[in-house]
Design a protein around this motif. Structure first.
Motif, PDB file in Angstrom:
ATOM      1  N   ALA A 101      37.416  30.207  49.008  1.00 57.10           N
ATOM      2  CA  ALA A 101      38.097  30.422  50.292  1.00 57.10           C
ATOM      3  C   ALA A 101      37.087  30.666  51.403  1.00 57.10           C
ATOM      4  O   ALA A 101      37.429  31.244  52.432  1.00 57.10           O
ATOM      5  CB  ALA A 101      39.077  31.586  50.190  1.00 57.10           C
ATOM      6  N   GLY A 102      35.821  30.265  51.186  1.00 59.86           N
ATOM      7  CA  GLY A 102      34.788  30.435  52.206  1.00 59.86           C
ATOM      8  C   GLY A 102      34.037  31.738  52.040  1.00 59.86           C
ATOM      9  O   GLY A 102      34.648  32.801  51.961  1.00 59.86           O
ATOM     10  N   GLY A 103      32.690  31.648  51.983  1.00 62.52           N
ATOM     11  CA  GLY A 103      31.877  32.847  51.827  1.00 62.52           C
ATOM     12  C   GLY A 103      32.161  33.517  50.488  1.00 62.52           C
ATOM     13  O   GLY A 103      32.511  32.866  49.507  1.00 62.52           O
ATOM     14  N   PRO A 104      32.054  34.856  50.435  1.00 59.69           N
ATOM     15  CA  PRO A 104      32.281  35.582  49.170  1.00 59.69           C
ATOM     16  C   PRO A 104      33.770  35.836  48.919  1.00 59.69           C
ATOM     17  O   PRO A 104      34.171  36.923  48.515  1.00 59.69           O
ATOM     18  CB  PRO A 104      31.518  36.893  49.400  1.00 59.69           C
ATOM     19  N   ARG A 105      34.603  34.825  49.196  1.00 58.01           N
ATOM     20  CA  ARG A 105      36.056  34.971  49.061  1.00 58.01           C
ATOM     21  C   ARG A 105      36.602  33.822  48.218  1.00 58.01           C
ATOM     22  O   ARG A 105      36.162  32.672  48.339  1.00 58.01           O
ATOM     23  CB  ARG A 105      36.740  34.937  50.436  1.00 58.01           C
ATOM     24  N   TYR A 106      37.603  34.163  47.405  1.00 53.76           N
ATOM     25  CA  TYR A 106      38.261  33.166  46.563  1.00 53.76           C
ATOM     26  C   TYR A 106      39.761  33.452  46.560  1.00 53.76           C
ATOM     27  O   TYR A 106      40.195  34.556  46.880  1.00 53.76           O
ATOM     28  CB  TYR A 106      37.737  33.238  45.123  1.00 53.76           C
ATOM     29  N   LYS A 107      40.538  32.454  46.183  1.00 52.96           N
ATOM     30  CA  LYS A 107      41.957  32.645  45.901  1.00 52.96           C
ATOM     31  C   LYS A 107      42.158  32.381  44.417  1.00 52.96           C
ATOM     32  O   LYS A 107      41.538  31.477  43.851  1.00 52.96           O
ATOM     33  CB  LYS A 107      42.810  31.674  46.731  1.00 52.96           C
ATOM     34  N   ILE A 108      43.021  33.183  43.779  1.00 56.63           N
ATOM     35  CA  ILE A 108      43.217  33.050  42.337  1.00 56.63           C
ATOM     36  C   ILE A 108      44.700  32.939  42.003  1.00 56.63           C
ATOM     37  O   ILE A 108      45.537  33.620  42.617  1.00 56.63           O
ATOM     38  CB  ILE A 108      42.568  34.231  41.574  1.00 56.63           C
ATOM     39  N   ASP A 109      45.016  32.060  41.070  1.00 57.21           N
ATOM     40  CA  ASP A 109      46.374  31.896  40.570  1.00 57.21           C
ATOM     41  C   ASP A 109      46.598  33.015  39.550  1.00 57.21           C
ATOM     42  O   ASP A 109      46.252  32.883  38.373  1.00 57.21           O
ATOM     43  CB  ASP A 109      46.513  30.514  39.923  1.00 57.21           C
TER      44      ASP A 109
ATOM     45  N   LYS B  77      26.586  38.836  42.542  1.00 55.71           N
ATOM     46  CA  LYS B  77      27.004  39.477  43.798  1.00 55.71           C
ATOM     47  C   LYS B  77      28.515  39.728  43.785  1.00 55.71           C
ATOM     48  O   LYS B  77      29.290  38.896  43.308  1.00 55.71           O
ATOM     49  CB  LYS B  77      26.618  38.597  44.982  1.00 55.71           C
ATOM     50  N   PRO B  78      28.957  40.886  44.318  1.00 59.44           N
ATOM     51  CA  PRO B  78      30.390  41.192  44.356  1.00 59.44           C
ATOM     52  C   PRO B  78      31.150  40.203  45.242  1.00 59.44           C
ATOM     53  O   PRO B  78      30.661  39.793  46.305  1.00 59.44           O
ATOM     54  CB  PRO B  78      30.432  42.604  44.968  1.00 59.44           C
ATOM     55  N   VAL B  79      32.350  39.832  44.798  1.00 56.33           N
ATOM     56  CA  VAL B  79      33.212  38.938  45.575  1.00 56.33           C
ATOM     57  C   VAL B  79      34.655  39.422  45.486  1.00 56.33           C
ATOM     58  O   VAL B  79      35.022  40.165  44.575  1.00 56.33           O
ATOM     59  CB  VAL B  79      33.132  37.473  45.080  1.00 56.33           C
ATOM     60  N   ILE B  80      35.470  38.977  46.443  1.00 60.82           N
ATOM     61  CA  ILE B  80      36.899  39.296  46.482  1.00 60.82           C
ATOM     62  C   ILE B  80      37.687  38.057  46.080  1.00 60.82           C
ATOM     63  O   ILE B  80      37.423  36.958  46.576  1.00 60.82           O
ATOM     64  CB  ILE B  80      37.337  39.741  47.900  1.00 60.82           C
ATOM     65  N   LEU B  81      38.675  38.241  45.200  1.00 63.56           N
ATOM     66  CA  LEU B  81      39.608  37.183  44.857  1.00 63.56           C
ATOM     67  C   LEU B  81      41.001  37.613  45.305  1.00 63.56           C
ATOM     68  O   LEU B  81      41.495  38.672  44.888  1.00 63.56           O
ATOM     69  CB  LEU B  81      39.621  36.900  43.352  1.00 63.56           C
ATOM     70  N   TYR B  82      41.614  36.819  46.168  1.00 64.24           N
ATOM     71  CA  TYR B  82      42.946  37.124  46.674  1.00 64.24           C
ATOM     72  C   TYR B  82      43.995  36.501  45.750  1.00 64.24           C
ATOM     73  O   TYR B  82      44.057  35.271  45.621  1.00 64.24           O
ATOM     74  CB  TYR B  82      43.126  36.579  48.090  1.00 64.24           C
ATOM     75  N   PRO B  83      44.815  37.323  45.087  1.00 64.22           N
ATOM     76  CA  PRO B  83      45.874  36.751  44.235  1.00 64.22           C
ATOM     77  C   PRO B  83      46.860  35.939  45.074  1.00 64.22           C
ATOM     78  O   PRO B  83      47.168  36.293  46.212  1.00 64.22           O
ATOM     79  CB  PRO B  83      46.557  37.983  43.645  1.00 64.22           C
TER      80      PRO B  83
END
Length: 369
Positions: free
Chosen positions: A145-153, A280-286
């Motif tokens: 999702a750009g940078g240290p961001r992801y979206k997760i199913d 490196k720490p990252v955020i995954l948005y459910p």
């Protein structure tokens, strides 16, 4: 020099208008009015995720100097503060949990509420590490999702955990054992409480009800059983995640603001992590997630003023700038901060409502059993 009656009258009208305008402005911006006299001390419990905000010297100064309030806010799990007699019998004047559902749970526990108001909003997210997230992308469970961001199913991840699939089977080849995600104890802490509700709803195909709970509570129990030890607070779990690294804590549940707050507390530390850390720490948005509202529950009428103080524009902006908390409507603050903007998704549309309080209490009882 003599002043005519007409000039004197005009002067009175102008002065009156200025005074009225000033009163209206200060009424809408009480933080600018200042406080005179001895400050009132208020005792209560707050979730650990707000500990940094409540210990912020700027926040404490504004609350005391402008609103005449000094807080003795003690750390407690959001769920236990509204249910445990050992805490409620201490006669707190306010409670500050992290879910609107817990306002109803507090009422069910016999708490006499004077007033309640959502102060912050923070979506539930997953925290992981870049190489784990990249593996989940390869496995078809996540997307960048750009940078240290992801979206997760999240539904797909939960089903993989229930099926007992290994990390390697879902794309993360260098981790040992079965895939798992870890949250806090849902009978004590709100992030675990909300993750339980979100998981139940996703596995049932809609917001779970008492009628549909029997069909999926075994699957939810499997997800929680695979976690192993569940810390009692969100702050403790996040500290374990940062301190333990990718091997100990590959995937945890938390609040969106926690990593941002950690980065903002020490920008130089974050630069060292980015430059030297093996992961490196990252955020995954459910997809979808649930919003964790943070309602201030006033039990003693003296604590009603705390709601007005926390809802002031000055305090809300400090909550955003220093701690990454979104405002009551889930929107980001006015201040432009590169560290914040690079790590947070501006707008979150895929959101599920939480199940009703009776459903959540029934789910908690089954998970405890």
């Amino acid at each position: 020099m003599a002043i005519s009656r007409r000039a004197f009258g005009i002067g009175l009208v102008v002065a009156s208008g200025a005074a009225t305008g000033g009163y209206v402005y200060l009424r809408n911006h009480p933080e600018l009015a200042g406080h005179f006299g001895e400050a009132r001390r208020l005792f209560g419990f707050a979730g650990g995720e707000k500990e940094g905000f409540l210990s912020n010297a700027r926040v404490r100064d504004v609350l005391e100097r402008r609103f005449g309030l000094v807080l003795d806010a003690r750390r407690a799990g959001s769920v236990e503060m509204v249910r445990e007699r050992a805490l409620l019998d201490q006669k707190p004047q306010f409670l500050w949990p992290s879910s609107s559902v817990l306002v109803e749970v507090a009422r069910a526990s016999g708490v006499k509420i004077s007033r309640d108001q959502v102060i912050f909003n923070s979506p539930i997210v997953l925290y992981s590490w870049d190489r784990v997230a990249d593996g989940l992308v390869k496995g078809g469970l996540a997307e960048p999702a750009g940078g240290p961001r992801y979206k997760i199913d999240l539904a797909k991840l939960l089903k993989a955990i229930i099926a007992g699939e290994s990390w390697a089977a879902i794309g993360v080849a260098d981790l040992f054992g079965r895939a798992r995600v870890v949250c806090t104890d849902p009978n004590k802490s709100n992030s675990g409480f909300m993750f339980a509700g979100l998981s139940a709803s996703l596995l049932s195909g809609d917001v779970v009800t008492l009628d549909t709970l029997d069909r999926i509570n075994g699957d939810v129990a499997t997800v929680f059983r695979r976690m192993g030890f569940k810390p009692p607070s969100s702050g403790k779990l996040f500290d374990d995640y940062i301190g333990g690294g990718v091997g100990a804590q590959p995937l945890i549940v938390g609040y969106e603001n926690q990593l941002v707050e950690w980065v903002l507390q020490d920008a130089e530390r974050w630069k060292r992590v980015e430059a030297n850390a093996p992961a490196k720490p990252v955020i995954l948005y459910p997809q979808p997630t649930v919003f964790s509202a943070h309602p201030l529950i006033s039990i003693d009428r003296q604590a009603d003023d705390l709601i007005d103080a926390l809802m002031s524009e000055t305090v809300l902006e400090m909550a955003w700038e220093d701690h990454g908390f979104r405002g009551p409507l889930g929107t980001i603050g006015k201040a432009r901060n590169t560290l914040l903007e690079q790590r947070l998704i501006d707008r979150i549309d895929a959101v599920l409502p939480m199940p009703d309080a009776p459903v959540m209490l029934a789910l908690l009882d089954r998970l405890a059993a």
